[in-house]
Design an enzyme around this catalytic site. Sequence first.
Site, mmCIF file in Angstrom:
data_model
loop_
_atom_site.group_PDB
_atom_site.id
_atom_site.type_symbol
_atom_site.label_atom_id
_atom_site.label_comp_id
_atom_site.label_asym_id
_atom_site.label_seq_id
_atom_site.Cartn_x
_atom_site.Cartn_y
_atom_site.Cartn_z
ATOM 1 N N SER B 144 0.541 -0.959 -0.292
ATOM 2 C CA SER B 144 0.067 0.071 0.312
ATOM 3 C C SER B 144 0.689 1.594 0.182
ATOM 4 O O SER B 144 2.030 1.182 1.043
ATOM 5 C CB SER B 144 -0.817 -0.009 1.414
ATOM 6 O OG SER B 144 -1.295 1.377 1.495
ATOM 7 N N TYR B 157 -1.588 0.458 10.689
ATOM 8 C CA TYR B 157 -1.522 0.053 9.577
ATOM 9 C C TYR B 157 -0.187 -0.214 8.181
ATOM 10 O O TYR B 157 0.165 -0.190 7.975
ATOM 11 C CB TYR B 157 -2.910 0.058 8.978
ATOM 12 C CG TYR B 157 -3.156 -0.556 7.009
ATOM 13 C CD1 TYR B 157 -3.612 -1.567 6.992
ATOM 14 C CD2 TYR B 157 -2.748 0.985 6.090
ATOM 15 C CE1 TYR B 157 -3.741 -1.654 5.801
ATOM 16 C CE2 TYR B 157 -3.210 0.900 5.077
ATOM 17 C CZ TYR B 157 -3.229 -0.721 4.399
ATOM 18 O OH TYR B 157 -4.034 -1.243 3.214
#
Lengths: 457, 251
Positions: B144, B157
């Site tokens: 990501s 995250y």
Amino acid sequence: MPVTPADLDDDLPVPVTGWGRTAPSAALLVRPRTHEEAAAAVHHCGSRGAIARGLGRAYGDAAQNAGGAVLDMTGLDRIRTIDAEGGVVVCDAGVSLHRLMEVLLPLGWFVPVTPGTRYVTVGGAVCADIHGKNHHVSGSFSRHVLSLELLTADGEVRTVVPGTELFDATTGGMGLTGVVLSATLRLHPVRTSLMSVDTERATDLDDLMARLTTGDGRYRYSVAWIDLLARGAATGRAVLTRGEHAPLDALPPRARRRPLEFRPRQLPPVPGVVPGGLLGRASVSVFNELWYRRAPRARREQLQSIPAFFHPLDGVPHWNRVYGRGGFVQYQFVVGHGREEALREVVRRVARRQCPSFLAVLKRFGEGDPGWLSFPMPGWTLALDVPAGLPGLGPFLDGLDQVVADAGGRVYLAKDSRLRPELLAVMYPGLDRFRALRARIDPRGVFVSDLSRRLSL
Amino acid sequence: MKDAFGTPQTLLVLGGTSEIGLATARRLVARRARTVWLAGRPSPALDAAADGLRELGADVRTVPFDALDPSGHEELLGKVFAEGDIDMVLLAFGVLGDQAHDEARPLAAVRVAQTNYTGAVSSGLICAGALQAQGHGSLVVLSSVAGERARRANFIYGSSKAGLDTFAQGLGDALHGTGVHVMVVRPGFVRSRMTAGLVEAPLATTPDQVARAIEKGLRRRSETVWVPGVLRVVMSALRHVPRPLFRRLPV
């Protein structure tokens, strides 16, 4: 990724690809020097099997074996006997056609069939059942094979002769029936090492097909280079070159002293790293235009060397690198006589899509040979290459496959790297027999390649 | 086997209910993929995902897989690879967590890290080994942009993806020349179940766009893929923004 001799010393898997340089997979390369070493390599190849490889000119994944063994056959390179009277040679499978020409031409003999490159081995020529510009006269390579020595999965070396099931499964069988160790070939007699070549231009596809249909009978060798980027009325414009081995009296006096001399020249190789996208629509279009204009409208009995006539690309070592890291795909199919509409449809689609395809090749095949997976059949064959990185190329070629299959045609397995497995049985009616024979003589599946995995051969 | 365009015939999706994973599977089934393994925790959602792909004509098998139970990975994935070659493994599992909630409850934060990073280390290494043994295949890892630079809004995250990303890059280098291709995919904000209700970031993308980028990356044998592609430029600029300034940016 090319295979270099340095890789061969290591006992580690190395990445192997075909000539198109797509879809690399790693395999342990083994280079047997004797029949015994080849048998030992097959015996010890492990659970992921083995496949023989020659000079790596198959475009796709026919000579790759991911996670298994690849037998580099170029170490088996002896010419065993030559019958200079009768024109028969016995040689190891790893001998290249180039080597055969070097040795046989001075004796007045030529290989019976040569593809567009001399750098293929005899074993590869048998297993792909290759064809050349003389297919309409001479058929494919297997027609000139008198016998083979084949190392099968049980470790035995069998002598295989034409007219047997094993012969028909092996010729065109992509190396999946066993390892061809040696072959006995019938040769073609020649008086000189030069070609007498007629060149003419065809203005469009119909003109081209008419010229090939009416004229091919007069020539031993015939081929047409098509400009597939030409559109509209010029769609399918082409340059035809057809010829025959030149007779002695056609040579100029000086050349007549050494009529059988064979000295191919080579340019420096293409460097290892070439930026991708070099062959775009614009550059290929300009090249094709120039090449078409350069060709004479009609020219008779021009003397050309064997490399210039048969193997123009062999003059540039590693020419496959010009497509860059992404590699390229060669698409070759055949459709039968009476199915010309399918050929026209493919040419139209390629021209409409403006695939940057370098000079494609069109040829008229004669009678096919009995190999179960042999490619040629009477009709028209077209070969073109395209950079693999072209967006949407996969679905586009799938569409062409459908046109070809619907017309009862087929694509060439020695060049394939992307056929949909479902279409294979449609294209090759001998597939079931081939599978049945393989199941019988190689029940453990010792001979396996990426091609056979991909297409469930 | 993969074809010349890198399109696989058999596919293993770790995180079998992942929207990106399924969008990719649908895309590949429309091309060459015939066998799809969906690995995930047994649930009606996993079964529904399998049925959806079956309708497209694929032979779909599900296998129970829990990222939080690394000790079971070897046996379970071993069984999948024993059934036959896998041309492509898509490592698509991961959780976003809830930053504010997880900051206050360290154990919840650890769970995010264990799922996204630890689970990927164990399953990634096992799959890489199996691919190497078969001599071919692609390992596609969903990273990501959040892993590129820590952001106040999602650094738990983000840090787990940073770990995953670094791990996958190193794995790619380790496997260079083995016939196995590792591809790191870095999407930006993806509109999906995972991000439902969140404020959308600029350059947002969709699972289908990510799937398309993955197919293109396979064709090009890319090592890193940004979705959308312009994020490569944006992130390389953002990476060099001084921290006092970065803190004030509305990202």
